[in-house]
Design a protein around this motif. Sequence first.
Motif: not given
Length: 479
Positions: A27-31, A39-40, A47-49, A66-67
């Motif tokens: 996870v890079r961010s969670f809004r 990000n892999d 990519v947006q999930v 994050p991460s």
Amino acid sequence: MFNKRLKIKELLKQEAENQQVTIMGWVRSFRNNQFIALNDGSTNTNVQVVAELGKFEESLLKRITPSASLKVTGSVIPSLGKGQKLEVKATSIEVLGDSDPETYPLQLKNRPSLEYLREIAHLRFRTNTFGAIFRIRHTLAFAIHRFFNDRGFVYLHTPIITASDAEGAGEMFRVTTLPLENLPKNEDGTINFKEDFFGRSANLTVSGQLEGELAATALGEIYTFGPTFRAENSNTPRHLAEFWMIEPEMAFCDLEDNMNLAEEFIKFLIRYTMEHNHDDLAFLAQRLADEEKQLPQDKRSEMGLIEKLDFVLNNAFERITYTEAIDILLQSPAYKKKKFQYPVEWGIDMQSEHERYLVEKHFKKPVIVTNYPAKIKAFYMRQNDDGKTVAAMDILAPGIGEIVGGSQREERLERLEQRMKEMNVPAEDLWWYLDTRRFGSVPHSGFGLGFERMVQFVTGMTNIRDAIAFPRTPNNAEF
Ligand code: ATP
Ligand code: MN
């Protein structure tokens, strides 16, 4: 089977057609408790999930930090967000590994400095900057093998431990199994290396060149690509104690052939990277532009990163002799206004400020300087007829300084022996090297390209510590 996943780089090439995919990443961010940027490492683009509201347990959503690492299955749908054509609507989200946001050291929001990231080099791969750098570093390494393989060069592995201290003896790391607290001594008080592991004193290699010459004078054309070690006690943005070097060595090759190959090689590496790492380069170009906005106007580069690389590709490197270079420096406004810290006269070993003046101010492109004074160069370089210079060539690059050092080698036995005597290089230790000149000697040449300096040049990173995963420098060997 666990890993039946689609890499994000491949996913982003697809069209959104409601197809089912499984992706995994960090996870890079969670809004808004809804949008996860995942990000892999296959690309800088996240990519947006989408985790639809109400669909997932609150206890699960809390763990998307994050991460944290996730396995996501879902369907690929067109995205309404700007800058992305598709997103993944999650049907299942599994947290593979939690990441406590209270203690996770890498807070991306406040743009961590490069200095700070060096202190957490074990985690800096998780930033866009270092993701891009290490994918480009990989591309460059691959391109190096590609270039030489396509030209029929043989990849030679030269030893990492050597007993020859012919080159730069003062800068070597010693390799020993002798007990430091109780060293065996000779009668005269010196250390008795006969009792050491190899029965003699040994070091980590500073260059594979001498061994490379042995192979080149039978196989024709070889290259090495391996680690080299120099105990240089200088803390500069261009020196590491452990760095990787590429050293081609060619039989039947003079200084001009050597320069041509080096220029072609550097251009090939740049072109290959531009073709294969377009997005990474675009990201780093933007990063560099942002960084330079902090600098005063006169310290900023005239060109952006991509422009610079294009420019290098499309222009011939300037070729000048050392004597011409000194003349240019002596005529320069910088010299006349006493802007250089170090003296300029024929015979000096040019300092970084001189090299950078030639490249960045005078020619504004890479410069190949040839025919250096014999006194400041190594014993194996071919002596020119003028009796003072040798057939050496250094390539100087904007922002970096010396990136390549090479020469035509002295193939004439008597000349070589005489030079070794003058420079106190022990001929008896190098009997095997001299044999190449005794039996079927041929004109031959080679050069060394510092891999991390090349990575610096292509990525625009100003400090060499950011061009290698785990830099080794004086007082630093963490990780
Ligand atoms: P410099 O003057 O910059 O110290 P050098 O003359 O010692 O370089 P060479 O012995 O010719 O360099 O080595 C060949 C190439 O290896 C250099 O052109 C440079 O690209 C790279 N190189 C040399 N020393 C280092 C180092 N300590 N760290 C990283 N790269 C290096
Ligand atoms: Mn050096």
